[in-house]
Design an enzyme around this catalytic site. Structure first.
Site, PDB file in Angstrom:
ATOM      1  N   ALA A 131       0.909  -1.144  -0.009  1.00 26.77           N
ATOM      2  CA  ALA A 131      -0.124   0.160   0.003  1.00 26.77           C
ATOM      3  C   ALA A 131       0.599   1.170   0.057  1.00 26.77           C
ATOM      4  O   ALA A 131       1.854   1.334   0.541  1.00 26.77           O
ATOM      5  CB  ALA A 131      -0.817   0.132   1.096  1.00 26.77           C
ATOM      6  N   CYS A 132       0.248   2.483  -0.400  1.00 32.57           N
ATOM      7  CA  CYS A 132       0.926   3.560  -0.638  1.00 32.57           C
ATOM      8  C   CYS A 132       1.712   3.652  -1.763  1.00 32.57           C
ATOM      9  O   CYS A 132       2.645   2.755  -1.670  1.00 32.57           O
ATOM     10  CB  CYS A 132       1.350   4.364   0.545  1.00 32.57           C
ATOM     11  SG  CYS A 132       0.142   4.836   1.637  1.00 32.57           S
ATOM     12  N   SER A 133       1.753   4.459  -2.648  1.00 36.97           N
ATOM     13  CA  SER A 133       2.885   4.646  -3.665  1.00 36.97           C
ATOM     14  C   SER A 133       3.479   5.973  -3.672  1.00 36.97           C
ATOM     15  O   SER A 133       3.017   7.108  -3.075  1.00 36.97           O
ATOM     16  CB  SER A 133       2.140   4.438  -5.027  1.00 36.97           C
ATOM     17  OG  SER A 133       1.112   5.655  -5.093  1.00 36.97           O
ATOM     18  N   GLY A 163       0.404   8.399  -3.417  1.00 35.85           N
ATOM     19  CA  GLY A 163      -0.884   7.880  -3.593  1.00 35.85           C
ATOM     20  C   GLY A 163      -1.267   7.126  -2.169  1.00 35.85           C
ATOM     21  O   GLY A 163      -0.209   6.222  -1.912  1.00 35.85           O
ATOM     22  N   ARG A 177      -2.167   0.701  -5.247  1.00 36.70           N
ATOM     23  CA  ARG A 177      -1.472   1.050  -4.194  1.00 36.70           C
ATOM     24  C   ARG A 177      -2.275   2.108  -3.178  1.00 36.70           C
ATOM     25  O   ARG A 177      -2.073   2.252  -2.205  1.00 36.70           O
ATOM     26  CB  ARG A 177      -0.174   1.303  -4.267  1.00 36.70           C
ATOM     27  CG  ARG A 177       0.972   0.183  -4.475  1.00 36.70           C
ATOM     28  CD  ARG A 177       2.480   1.116  -4.702  1.00 36.70           C
ATOM     29  NE  ARG A 177       3.369  -0.186  -4.859  1.00 36.70           N
ATOM     30  CZ  ARG A 177       3.681  -0.959  -3.597  1.00 36.70           C
ATOM     31  NH1 ARG A 177       3.475  -0.583  -2.434  1.00 36.70           N
ATOM     32  NH2 ARG A 177       4.645  -1.949  -3.999  1.00 36.70           N
TER      33      ARG A 177
END
Length: 388
Positions: free
Chosen positions: A20-22, A190, A49
């Site tokens: 997760a998270c970009s 993101g 993500r």
């Protein structure tokens, strides 16, 4: 698209890391500027993500006409918060410019706050009472964020700006019309929030002065980090762990004069058992940093991109629980959660590598000055472990 193609329990590919998270960063090492299009394209390539609850960008070199002024970008809940904030700004600064931040209607971006930016010169008589003009500006940011209900500063550096909100990052970029800005460093994020709500102020990047931070991971030491930073006047108000990283970097590098490498040794410190096995001089250094700044150690998985007007820095926790990859092609440097977005925006890129955990990768403009930043044409310098 990917998930729709995968039936039932097999919808998540085995070779995909859903941590997760970009995060994505792109820098021209000579200071030559480019618009936000490739960065929006790159971060959109890692859409799985994030979940639409936060996206944002930081761009450096975008306000050359106001390069010597602090640019405060603010979110307001209502006109009353704006009026109160502007009264405070007029008392503390000479306001050289004030305008609504240009936006456009964009599908996926709803209920934005009032968005304004101000180009400011601190009033000399007031600055004389402070030890440092940057400290004066930090105190002004804290005053607004803490004392004025419905207002907060989400960007406060010179010749740079943060643009963020609730939505997928590529939609936030379109909303803020980032294809109309040109900068030499761009970073993007993101968000996939896990412990806090998605709201406009909680999106990344987090910023103070010229420092911006985008982050993938969780900081379980947030409480002790926050309490330590409060002793130095930083007040966390944005309900997200990443906020402490931005303030910690400002404290360590700007106020205490630590190098980027020593700052990384504080944030991603080795275990005591590892320190005990180090050569004597290295052991002495690490021991001093752990004993002095133990409360700024970041516990938990993380990968971050930290940027200022002269540098773009990538760093992970020591055992690399969150991904980070770097790439270099001529004058361009890339740091990303995944490798594919770098190739998407640069089809001649060949040199990529995975940085060592806990060791910063630093891309910077050599002999950096404000004047040189405006003119570009800097000699490149790149630090960090050699590519594998």
């Amino acid at each position: 698209m990917l998930r729709n193609e995968m039936p039932g329990n097999a919808r998540l590919r085995d070779d995909k890391d859903f941590s997760a998270c970009s995060i994505f960063g792109m820098m021209n090492l000579r200071g030559e500027k480019f618009n936000g299009e490739p960065v929006m394209t790159a971060i959109a390539n890692m859409k799985e993500r994030s979940n639409g609850l936060g996206g944002g960008f930081a761009a450096y070199g975008i306000y050359p006409q106001y390069a010597d002024l602090y640019c405060f970008q603010l979110m307001y809940d209502d006109g009353g918060a704006r009026e109160e904030t502007e009264e405070f700004l007029k008392e503390s600064f000479s306001v050289e410019g004030a305008e609504v931040i240009p936006t456009r209607a964009c599908e996926g971006v709803e209920d934005p706050p009032l968005l304004w930016r101000y180009f400011l010169q601190p009033r000399e008589a007031l600055v004389c009472e402070a030890a440092d003009v940057d400290d004066f500006v930090v105190r002004a940011v804290m005053h607004i964020n803490v004392r004025i209900d419905g207002a907060f500063v989400f960007s406060s550096g010179k010749n740079m700006g943060v643009f963020k909100g609730v939505g997928f990052p590529e939609d936030i970029g379109r909303f803020f019309r980032l294809e109309e800005y040109e900068g030499y460093i761009w970073v993007a994020h993101g968000r996939f929030p896990t412990n806090t709500q998605g709201w406009w102020g909680g999106a990344h990047p987090f910023n103070i002065l010229d420092w911006s931070v985008v982050h993938n991971g969780e900081i379980s030491s947030y409480g002790i980090n926050r309490r330590y930073l409060e002793m130095f006047g930083y007040i966390c108000t944005l309900h997200t762990d990443t906020e402490v990283i931005a303030y910690a970097v400002d404290l360590l590098v700007r106020r205490h004069g630590l190098s980027v490498e020593d700052t990384a040794r504080v944030l991603a410190a080795p275990l005591w058992t590892e320190i005990d096995r180090m050569p004597e001089r290295e052991k002495e250094l690490h021991t001093a940093l752990r004993q002095t700044y133990g409360s700024l150690l970041l516990n938990g998985p993380f990968s971050v991109i930290i940027s200022n007007r002269g540098q773009m820095i990538g760093l992970t926790d020591r055992i690399r629980l969150r991904p980070l990859v770097a790439g270099r092609n001529g004058d361009f440097m890339y740091i990303s959660s995944e490798e594919a977005p770098m190739h998407l925006v640069d089809d001649t890129l060949r040199e990529t590598w995975i940085p060592q955990g806990g060791v910063p990768i630093v891309a910077e403009l050599e002999e950096y000055t404000m004047k040189e930043e405006e003119e570009g044409a800097r000699v490149l310098s790149l630090r960090g472990p050699d590519p594998a």
